[in-house]
Motif scaffolding. Structure first.
Motif, PDB file in Angstrom:
ATOM      1  N   VAL A 320       0.901  -1.227   0.026  1.00  0.00           N
ATOM      2  CA  VAL A 320       0.042  -0.106  -0.017  1.00  0.00           C
ATOM      3  C   VAL A 320       0.883   1.120   0.055  1.00  0.00           C
ATOM      4  O   VAL A 320       1.418   1.467   1.040  1.00  0.00           O
ATOM      5  N   ASN A 321       0.918   2.012  -1.087  1.00  0.00           N
ATOM      6  CA  ASN A 321       1.857   3.174  -1.307  1.00  0.00           C
ATOM      7  C   ASN A 321       1.341   4.154  -0.259  1.00  0.00           C
ATOM      8  O   ASN A 321       2.238   4.778   0.313  1.00  0.00           O
ATOM      9  N   LEU A 322       0.259   4.438  -0.250  1.00  0.00           N
ATOM     10  CA  LEU A 322      -0.479   5.397   0.632  1.00  0.00           C
ATOM     11  C   LEU A 322       0.170   5.351   2.197  1.00  0.00           C
ATOM     12  O   LEU A 322       0.430   6.295   2.787  1.00  0.00           O
ATOM     13  N   TYR A 323       0.183   4.336   2.706  1.00  0.00           N
ATOM     14  CA  TYR A 323       0.472   3.983   4.182  1.00  0.00           C
ATOM     15  C   TYR A 323       2.103   4.239   4.355  1.00  0.00           C
ATOM     16  O   TYR A 323       2.389   4.964   5.249  1.00  0.00           O
ATOM     17  N   ALA A 324       2.840   3.820   3.081  1.00  0.00           N
ATOM     18  CA  ALA A 324       4.109   4.317   3.388  1.00  0.00           C
ATOM     19  C   ALA A 324       4.385   5.874   3.139  1.00  0.00           C
ATOM     20  O   ALA A 324       5.323   6.241   4.088  1.00  0.00           O
TER      21      ALA A 324
END
Length: 393
Positions: A320-324
């Motif tokens: 999940v790119n958003l979380y990173a």
């Protein structure tokens, strides 16, 4: 590490095998036609003393793609702690007349940087928190709101996406930006019905419906694979959909990024208040739009995120790119006092230097690896993994 013109694959080999076996495997790999025009890098370290067991081009800088998430995750766990959590607050400003139930002020939703608020990955954790908020407002005695529902999304800066991201990515779910108040993984779903090849797919629905905005449909139905892209910008009110999606499908879904999650939250909660027969006098908004600073508020409720360790687990298992990117800004805020991508990257470099990993070939542009100009080395990554293994043991 393998890099080609069309794709990049990072290979971390953590098997205790003979060097001669590695050499044979490497020769076989490099002789394969699929490796034509590609680059390879690898590094194996002895977990007992950190010495090199085997290396090949271990100092070469190559594009890591999502493996960069390992770096961001390691830094967040080390610097914030596995039990760290985010808090989203509900409250109100102004004066509440207990006799009449009239609030001369605003309902305020204050974002605490929670990347997973309302996420399907954590549906049991958050349950129906918005309905709970309606109950809390009724419980407080509020019946009429002379002001508005307004979201405070000032925890981070107002630059949701890193500067190195591609235009074709940021309108899609995997290119969703980071906001001080994020919601539903900052993702909405566009449903299509498609017919014969070459025809224009019909948009049959948007979920949640409140996410619907002006999208020009330039898609065509073709083939059996998804090659559809949503083009839009953060805070924008217009976008378009281009490319192709599979033909002859009764229901095909494209996942797009929400352009302004804090405003979406304000509008959604305003609608829920109306359904609960609580009158709101003014249109929903955010403090970014109003160019104002949130006042002191009276707290009604607080929603706590899952622990960081759980968020990191989903981050890496589901990529999940958003979380990173959220964690990158959060470590920037907590260590440098600025919730920006740049400050988070500065913290990452400092963290890596503290691990003793060789970062001479690293160039970090974001926290997720979505930017094509990120580079790392297999030697540096192996050093980081060894450090984290040592910390865990």
């Amino acid at each position: 590490m393998i890099t080609s013109k069309k794709y990049q694959t990072l290979l971390l080999i953590l098997l205790s095998v003979a060097v001669s076996g590695q050499e044979r495997a490497l020769k076989s790999l490099l002789a394969n036609p699929v490796m034509s025009g590609a680059s390879f890098s690898g590094c194996i370290l002895n977990t007992k003393d950190g010495t090199s067991v085997w290396e090949y081009n271990s100092g070469e800088s190559l594009t890591p793609a999502s493996v960069l998430k390992v770096v961001t995750s390691a830094a967040a766990l080390e610097l914030l702690g596995p039990e760290y959590s985010f808090h989203t607050l509900l409250g109100y400003s102004g004066n509440l007349n207990k006799n009449t139930g009239v609030l001369s002020g605003d309902i305020i939703i204050q974002g605490g940087g929670d990347p997973s608020l309302g996420s399907p990955y954590f549906s049991e954790h958050y349950d129906s928190f918005l309905s709970t908020w309606i109950h809390k407002i009724k419980e407080s005695g509020i019946k009429t709101i002379n002001g508005r529902v307004i979201c405070d999304d000032s925890r981070y800066d107002y630059q949701p996406v890193p500067s190195g991201w591609l235009w074709e990515d940021i309108g899609n779910y995997y290119g969703a930006g980071v906001y001080g108040l994020s919601l539903f993984d900052n993702t909405f779903h566009i449903h299509f019905r498609t017919s014969e090849a070459g025809s224009v797919p019909e948009i049959t629905g948007v979920m949640p419906d409140i996410c619907r905005y002006d999208l020009s449909n330039q898609l065509i139905s073709y083939g059996t694979t998804d090659k559809g892209y949503v083009f839009s910008s953060p805070y924008g009110s217009y976008g378009w959909i281009a490319g192709s999606i599979p033909a002859n499908r009764e229901d095909f879904v494209l996942k797009a990024s929400i352009p302004d999650p804090p405003l979406l939250m304000a509008r959604l909660f305003d609608r829920m208040l109306d359904s609960a027969d609580i009158e709101v006098g003014q249109a929903p908004s955010t403090y970014r739009i109003e160019n104002a600073i949130a006042p002191e508020m009276i707290l009604l409720d607080e929603v706590e995120s899952p622990p960081l360790a759980s968020i990191v687990e989903v981050l890496n298992h589901e990529s999940v790119n958003l979380y990173a990117e959220h964690l990158l800004k959060e470590i920037g805020l907590q260590i440098k006092g600025k919730g920006t991508t740049r400050s988070g990257i500065e913290v990452l470099y400092g963290f890596l230097q503290g691990t003793g990993a060789d970062t001479s070939g690293f160039f970090i542009e974001d926290g997720s690896g979505l930017s094509p100009i990120n580079t790392v080395t297999s030697k540096g990554l192996a050093g980081l993994m060894l450090y984290m293994l040592t910390k865990a043991s």
